[in-house]
Each structure stands twice: as C-alpha cells, then as structure tokens.
Design a protein around this motif. Structure first.
Motif, PDB file in Angstrom:
ATOM      1  N   ASP A 311      38.571  45.563  38.750  1.00 53.94           N
ATOM      2  CA  ASP A 311      37.742  45.832  39.928  1.00 53.94           C
ATOM      3  C   ASP A 311      37.314  44.589  40.693  1.00 53.94           C
ATOM      4  OD1 ASP A 311      37.818  48.553  39.536  1.00 53.94           O
ATOM      5  OD2 ASP A 311      35.982  48.611  38.358  1.00 53.94           O
ATOM      6  N   SER A 312      37.264  43.447  40.037  1.00 59.94           N
ATOM      7  CA  SER A 312      36.737  42.276  40.745  1.00 59.94           C
ATOM      8  C   SER A 312      37.706  41.767  41.798  1.00 59.94           C
ATOM      9  CB  SER A 312      36.401  41.158  39.749  1.00 59.94           C
ATOM     10  OG  SER A 312      37.563  40.585  39.201  1.00 59.94           O
ATOM     11  N   MET A 313      39.017  41.900  41.563  1.00 58.27           N
ATOM     12  CA  MET A 313      39.980  41.303  42.497  1.00 58.27           C
ATOM     13  C   MET A 313      39.986  41.971  43.871  1.00 58.27           C
ATOM     14  SD  MET A 313      40.830  40.850  39.208  1.00 58.27           S
ATOM     15  CE  MET A 313      42.152  41.880  38.599  1.00 58.27           C
ATOM     16  N   PRO A 314      39.985  43.315  43.986  1.00 57.52           N
ATOM     17  CA  PRO A 314      39.888  43.907  45.329  1.00 57.52           C
ATOM     18  C   PRO A 314      38.648  43.440  46.087  1.00 57.52           C
ATOM     19  CG  PRO A 314      40.564  45.570  43.753  1.00 57.52           C
ATOM     20  CD  PRO A 314      40.186  44.356  42.956  1.00 57.52           C
ATOM     21  N   LEU A 315      37.534  43.318  45.373  1.00 53.46           N
ATOM     22  CA  LEU A 315      36.315  42.834  46.008  1.00 53.46           C
ATOM     23  C   LEU A 315      36.492  41.399  46.502  1.00 53.46           C
ATOM     24  CD1 LEU A 315      33.307  42.925  46.742  1.00 53.46           C
ATOM     25  CD2 LEU A 315      32.803  42.276  44.374  1.00 53.46           C
ATOM     26  N   LEU A 316      37.006  40.545  45.636  1.00 56.08           N
ATOM     27  CA  LEU A 316      37.161  39.140  46.007  1.00 56.08           C
ATOM     28  C   LEU A 316      38.170  38.970  47.143  1.00 56.08           C
ATOM     29  CD1 LEU A 316      37.139  37.606  42.420  1.00 56.08           C
ATOM     30  CD2 LEU A 316      35.303  37.484  44.123  1.00 56.08           C
ATOM     31  N   ILE A 317      39.230  39.777  47.129  1.00 52.22           N
ATOM     32  CA  ILE A 317      40.215  39.723  48.219  1.00 52.22           C
ATOM     33  C   ILE A 317      39.553  40.113  49.539  1.00 52.22           C
ATOM     34  CG2 ILE A 317      42.262  40.881  49.148  1.00 52.22           C
ATOM     35  CD1 ILE A 317      43.343  40.933  46.247  1.00 52.22           C
ATOM     36  N   ALA A 318      38.745  41.176  49.511  1.00 51.05           N
ATOM     37  CA  ALA A 318      38.065  41.612  50.733  1.00 51.05           C
ATOM     38  C   ALA A 318      37.073  40.572  51.232  1.00 51.05           C
ATOM     39  CB  ALA A 318      37.363  42.950  50.500  1.00 51.05           C
ATOM     40  N   LEU A 319      36.530  39.781  50.324  1.00 56.72           N
ATOM     41  CA  LEU A 319      35.581  38.746  50.717  1.00 56.72           C
ATOM     42  C   LEU A 319      36.269  37.459  51.148  1.00 56.72           C
ATOM     43  CD1 LEU A 319      32.824  39.185  47.974  1.00 56.72           C
ATOM     44  CD2 LEU A 319      32.769  39.969  50.341  1.00 56.72           C
ATOM     45  N   GLY A 320      37.595  37.386  50.975  1.00 57.82           N
ATOM     46  CA  GLY A 320      38.327  36.181  51.362  1.00 57.82           C
ATOM     47  C   GLY A 320      38.231  35.055  50.359  1.00 57.82           C
ATOM     48  N   ALA A 321      38.124  35.400  49.072  1.00 59.09           N
ATOM     49  CA  ALA A 321      37.948  34.389  48.034  1.00 59.09           C
ATOM     50  C   ALA A 321      39.218  33.569  47.811  1.00 59.09           C
ATOM     51  CB  ALA A 321      37.522  35.059  46.725  1.00 59.09           C
ATOM     52  N   HIS A 322      39.016  32.333  47.381  1.00 62.22           N
ATOM     53  CA  HIS A 322      40.091  31.446  46.957  1.00 62.22           C
ATOM     54  C   HIS A 322      39.921  31.125  45.477  1.00 62.22           C
ATOM     55  CE1 HIS A 322      41.845  29.671  50.879  1.00 62.22           C
ATOM     56  NE2 HIS A 322      41.287  30.847  51.155  1.00 62.22           N
ATOM     57  N   VAL A 323      41.009  30.734  44.824  1.00 62.99           N
ATOM     58  CA  VAL A 323      40.944  30.245  43.456  1.00 62.99           C
ATOM     59  C   VAL A 323      41.354  28.783  43.435  1.00 62.99           C
ATOM     60  CG1 VAL A 323      41.304  32.476  42.334  1.00 62.99           C
ATOM     61  CG2 VAL A 323      43.282  31.111  43.002  1.00 62.99           C
ATOM     62  N   VAL A 324      40.748  28.039  42.514  1.00 60.01           N
ATOM     63  CA  VAL A 324      41.082  26.626  42.317  1.00 60.01           C
ATOM     64  C   VAL A 324      41.745  26.490  40.956  1.00 60.01           C
ATOM     65  CG1 VAL A 324      40.203  24.271  42.134  1.00 60.01           C
ATOM     66  CG2 VAL A 324      39.157  25.876  43.755  1.00 60.01           C
ATOM     67  N   ALA A 402      40.640  54.451  38.635  1.00 61.72           N
ATOM     68  CA  ALA A 402      41.936  54.975  39.046  1.00 61.72           C
ATOM     69  C   ALA A 402      42.314  54.339  40.375  1.00 61.72           C
ATOM     70  CB  ALA A 402      41.884  56.493  39.175  1.00 61.72           C
ATOM     71  N   VAL A 403      41.331  54.195  41.262  1.00 57.96           N
ATOM     72  CA  VAL A 403      41.502  53.537  42.552  1.00 57.96           C
ATOM     73  C   VAL A 403      40.246  52.726  42.835  1.00 57.96           C
ATOM     74  CG1 VAL A 403      41.746  53.848  45.052  1.00 57.96           C
ATOM     75  CG2 VAL A 403      42.972  55.364  43.496  1.00 57.96           C
ATOM     76  N   CYS A 404      40.458  51.515  43.343  1.00 57.62           N
ATOM     77  CA  CYS A 404      39.343  50.703  43.825  1.00 57.62           C
ATOM     78  C   CYS A 404      39.693  50.241  45.238  1.00 57.62           C
ATOM     79  CB  CYS A 404      39.129  49.495  42.915  1.00 57.62           C
ATOM     80  SG  CYS A 404      37.782  48.405  43.444  1.00 57.62           S
ATOM     81  N   LEU A 405      38.776  50.423  46.161  1.00 55.93           N
ATOM     82  CA  LEU A 405      39.008  49.996  47.535  1.00 55.93           C
ATOM     83  C   LEU A 405      37.761  49.306  48.055  1.00 55.93           C
ATOM     84  CD1 LEU A 405      41.131  50.181  49.883  1.00 55.93           C
ATOM     85  CD2 LEU A 405      39.740  52.067  50.769  1.00 55.93           C
ATOM     86  N   GLY A 424      42.906  48.175  44.541  1.00 54.63           N
ATOM     87  CA  GLY A 424      43.318  48.113  43.145  1.00 54.63           C
ATOM     88  C   GLY A 424      43.782  49.471  42.667  1.00 54.63           C
ATOM     89  N   GLY A 425      44.689  49.480  41.698  1.00 56.60           N
ATOM     90  CA  GLY A 425      45.207  50.729  41.156  1.00 56.60           C
ATOM     91  C   GLY A 425      46.299  51.358  41.989  1.00 56.60           C
ATOM     92  N   THR A 429      50.042  44.667  41.403  1.00 59.27           N
ATOM     93  CA  THR A 429      49.017  43.631  41.385  1.00 59.27           C
ATOM     94  C   THR A 429      47.845  44.074  42.240  1.00 59.27           C
ATOM     95  OG1 THR A 429      49.813  42.485  43.364  1.00 59.27           O
ATOM     96  CG2 THR A 429      50.859  41.880  41.270  1.00 59.27           C
ATOM     97  N   PRO A 430      46.681  43.448  42.075  1.00 59.31           N
ATOM     98  CA  PRO A 430      45.634  43.653  43.079  1.00 59.31           C
ATOM     99  C   PRO A 430      46.196  43.253  44.440  1.00 59.31           C
ATOM    100  CG  PRO A 430      44.805  42.442  41.175  1.00 59.31           C
ATOM    101  CD  PRO A 430      46.286  42.483  41.023  1.00 59.31           C
ATOM    102  N   ALA A 431      45.876  44.012  45.480  1.00 57.72           N
ATOM    103  CA  ALA A 431      46.601  43.833  46.738  1.00 57.72           C
ATOM    104  C   ALA A 431      45.664  43.783  47.931  1.00 57.72           C
ATOM    105  CB  ALA A 431      47.606  44.967  46.931  1.00 57.72           C
ATOM    106  N   ARG A 432      46.152  43.137  48.972  1.00 60.30           N
ATOM    107  CA  ARG A 432      45.474  43.132  50.264  1.00 60.30           C
ATOM    108  C   ARG A 432      46.219  44.068  51.203  1.00 60.30           C
ATOM    109  NH1 ARG A 432      44.699  37.889  54.280  1.00 60.30           N
ATOM    110  NH2 ARG A 432      43.590  39.016  55.963  1.00 60.30           N
TER     111      ARG A 432
END
Length: 507
Positions: A311-324, A402-405, A424-425, A429-432
């Motif tokens: 669940d965290s990845m759809p949220l982070l994608i929607a927020l425009g997060a980056h990974v280091v 089952a679905v995360c949006l 998600g789901g 992969t988690p997707a944009r």
C-alpha cells in the motif's frame, strides 16, 4: 563462521544467547530455547497477533515501547533491546498487571488462545498511553488492537478491558534503570564491528562496506515480509544483513520542500510523519496493517520489497516521491515508479542499498480557504492539493489490498493543474497511471472529464485474478474509485466507512 551472540534485557536481567542461527525467529527462541510457551503461534505470518510481545528501546532516560509479532521477527534483530512477554507482567507476588487484571474483570478471554497476544498489546497500550496520563478511548483501543484477532468474536469485552486499565492500581517500570542498562550495552556493541552470520551494522558507512563485501547476504529490516519466507516458504539464509540499527537510516529529516525518511524508520513513524503534514492520510495509515506489523516493518523495506499489492508505493507514487540508492561508489536519486523493473524486481545493484525515501511536502496554501469547503480539513480548495488514498480489501482492518488507488490533484479556476495517480494490485509492480493522468491534466474538473478518466483508468491496466479478487472486479473497482474521488471532491463525505466512529462504552 559462528553465529553472533544475542543480548537483550528481560525480567530484570541481561539475557545472552549464543549459537542462534541467523534465520531463527524470535518466537522459536522464546518457545523452544527459553521455554516461554505463553507466547503462542497462530498464523505464523503476522496476521493473528497470538505471538505478540513488546520491545523497548531507550530514548534518553525513558523507553519507547512497541508491540510486535514475534512469529516473523528474526531473533537477532532484538539485540540490545528490552523484551517483555506475557510471563513478565505479574509481579513477584503474583499480582496481575492492569493489562491482565482488566481482561479478567471484563471477561475478555474465551478459548484463551489469543489472550496472551491481546494482553501484550494492552501492555504496550498501557505503557504508551496510561503511564503518560492519556485516556484510552474506544476508538484508540480499536486502532491499537487491530493486529489481534479473536476467533471467538470476543472483541467487546477486550475493548472494555482496554478502557478499564487506567482505573486499576498503577504499575510503573523503572525506565531510567532499564534505559541505562540498554545504553551501556549499546556503547559496548558500537565499539565492535559487525561480524558473524547475522550482520547488524550501526552506521551507514559500515552498512555500505558490508554490502560491498557481502552482496549475497539477505537484507532485512522489520521482516514483515522476509519473515514469511522463513515461516511459510522454509527459506534459509546463510548470511543476513540487518539495516534497522543504522543510526542515519533511523531518522526522519524535514527540509523546505521534502521530508526524507530513512529506510530503517518503522512504518508507524513514517506514516506518522506523513500524517503530520497530510492529516487526511490518518485512516489509510491505520489500515495499512495491524499495529504490530507497522511497529516492526519499515517504509524502506516495504518499498524495496516492491510487492504489487503493497500500500505504501501507490501513495508515494501519487505524492511524487523519490528514492535514494547508496553504495560505496556514491548515490543516485530516481522517481519511485522508475525503481521497479518487474515483479519484485528493481534497479538495485549488488552493492547498493535503498537508503532514503524523499517525499515532497504539500505546497504552501496560496491564500485563505474559500467557504464553504467541499471537504473541510482536507486541504481542498482553489489551488490546493486534494489527496485521497483508497484501500479495497476483504476485511476492513489488518488485511492486504485487492486494489489500492491514490489520487493527488490540484484544481485552479476549475482546471486540473496537477495530477498524479498511483495504483496497486493491478499490475506486476506498483504503477503510475500515466495515461489517465494525461486524460485529466489541463481539463475542466467536471463530470465529462471524470467519465473519460474512469474509462481510461479501467483500460490502462490489465490486472490478474487471484484469491483476493478477479481481474474484472479489479478493473471495475478502479473506475468506481475515480467516481468516488469526484463525489468527495464535490463535498460528499458520508459514502465510506472512514466516517464511521466507534461510540464510547457506557457503564
């Protein structure tokens, strides 16, 4: 290479255990090595809470308490911590702790198998709230017991017990003494290099050096997923590299434009930081998993694992997060959606670790809020971010999606000026949802745009069917959630369970 000795504080003394394999769980050590059979094994995957124990870590002269699932937690990970099991709560004279006495008085135990886990969650609640002078509400009790399941459906008396604890004679732990013991142990451990088959570095430099030398070691954090590889898939690891004690990666740092969350920050603390800036995420954060899972798992581990139903990845994608990503060679920064290459696969090199998640902060409000607000308190209005995170699962609490949006939108003068959608789901992969974003961006925010976006969102992904939901159901739900987002943007608030509030019990 021999196994590293585990040392932790329990029941007033320092416990040392040698020759513990790196992939042995805490529950196995408790029940089979120490004979603490009060801690039960139910599901073996962190769902039922029968195995709950409480860990303590020093914060100055005080302790921070966390209820966790011992069935999927690797035993070596508690090195240097304090541990409480259900056997440790009654005093030397046999007087029950308020968490136990309240369960007795409120008839909170039926068959009794889940009772030790509930008691330990209540103990954690007692230390974190009652001992700090806070009142336990019905709603708080339900939230913090969400990781404990009762097959006998005895939840009402257990919730009663949570509220009864503060009315019983108080019990205090000498936190300063325990913290001093743990801080002394930490100083001793910090002077020794990480070695053995379970590598537990304490600095980022040490972590990167170990990763370079041991690229085949299994990286772990809270083990809320890797633990299932051990208990359900019977996987064994010759060597483990644990990131949870790396001081730099345990931090949350706030900058002008973003919040940097270290990969070893627990999900509880990470979501706490996100909710502090975006209060509308509170319910979504609480539904991510039961509290023991959030107390043990880390945001970095959830992201690195890359489950398509995380669940965290759809949220982070929607927020425009980056990974280091970091290694001894340097670091690189990339958008989260570019991190994944396939099902549970990513771009990490053999000598790299995921070190930070950078989350953009909400843009400053451009002016006073217009009245009346469509959704008061959620930041919606002219030129403001409107963020909604939807989790669809068979069970409301403590269940996998089952679905995360997640939809993040800004509308100015009736036109969509910014939109990001994470899902998600619905893919490997988690997707944009890039094509759906293009359908909406620059368009009037009205029903015609919503209908086009609904159609595009259902067509953009081709989900599979599995035990949680059919492919057709997932596609249908995606579009339905876009319509729900529209309704909520227009002020409809009584259309979901998030608005439900548990009433306080009356004597």
């Amino acid at each position: 290479m021999e196994a590293k000795t585990i040392r932790f504080w329990r029941a007033g003394e320092l416990v040392s255990l040698g020759n513990v394999p790196p992939d042995r769980t805490l529950l196995e050590v408790l029940r089979e090595d120490l004979g603490c059979t009060g801690t039960k094994e139910g599901c073996g995957e962190g769902d039922c809470g029968a195995c709950t124990v409480v860990l303590g870590e020093p914060r100055g002269d005080a302790l921070e308490y966390r209820a966790i699932n011992s069935c999927i937690r690797l035993a070596h990970s508690i090195d240097g911590m304090a541990l409480w099991t259900v056997e440790d709560l009654a005093d030397a004279g046999g007087r029950l702790h308020p968490a136990q006495e309240a369960m007795v008085q409120c008839h909170g135990s039926q068959c009794g198998f889940c009772t030790p886990g509930f008691v330990m969650s209540l103990f954690g609640m007692y230390q974190n709230h009652v001992c700090r002078g806070e009142t336990i509400t019905r709603e708080l009790a339900q939230e913090e017991l969400s990781g404990n399941l009762c097959r006998c459906t005895g939840y009402r008396p257990i919730l009663d017990a949570a509220q009864r604890m503060e009315k019983l004679p108080a019990v205090q732990i000498d936190e300063a003494h325990v913290a001093a013991q743990l801080n002394s142990l930490a100083r001793e451990r910090a002077s020794l290099p990480a070695s053995g088959r379970y590598l537990l570095p304490h600095s980022l430099r040490e972590l990167l050096a170990l990763r370079a030398r041991h690229p085949d070691a299994q990286i772990v954090a809270g083990c809320t997923d890797v633990g299932l590889w051990v208990t359900k898939m019977h996987m064994r690891f010759a060597k483990v590299l644990d990131v949870t004690q790396v001081e730099e990666l345990r931090r949350i740092e706030t900058y002008e434009n973003h919040v940097a969350i270290g990969a070893a920050v627990t999900l509880s603390d990470a979501f706490g930081a996100l909710v502090a800036e975006r209060p509308q995420l509170e319910v979504f954060a609480n539904r991510f998993a039961g509290l023991p899972v959030r107390n043990s798992g880390t945001l970095g581990g959830n992201v690195a694992n890359g489950s398509p139903i995380g669940d965290s990845m759809p949220l982070l994608i929607a927020l425009g997060a980056h990974v280091v990503l970091m290694s001894e060679r340097g670091h690189r920064d990339l958008p989260l959606e570019d991190f994944y290459t396939g099902y549970r696969k990513n771009v990490l090199a053999a000598d790299e670790v995921l070190a930070w998640i950078k989350v953009p902060r909400p843009a400053p409000h451009p002016g006073p809020l217009p009245l009346p607000l469509p959704l008061a308190g959620e930041g919606w209005g002219e030129g403001r971010e409107f963020l909604r995170a939807y989790k669809i699962s068979k069970r409301y609490d403590d269940d996998i999606s089952a679905v995360c949006l997640v939809i993040n939108m800004t509308v100015t003068e009736g036109i969509v000026r910014h939109v990001r959608i994470g899902a998600g789901g619905v893919a490997a992969t988690p997707a944009r949802a890039i094509r759906t974003e293009a359908t909406v961006f620059g368009q009037p925010w009205n029903l015609d745009t919503v209908h086009r976006a609904t159609k595009q969102l259902r067509e953009e992904f081709h989900p599979i069917g599995d035990m949680r939901a059919s492919a057709q159901y997932r596609s249908e739900v995606l579009g339905n959630l876009m319509q729900r987002f529209w309704l909520e943007s227009q002020g409809r608030s009584q259309i979901n369970l998030e608005r439900f509030r548990l009433e306080e019990a009356t004597e």
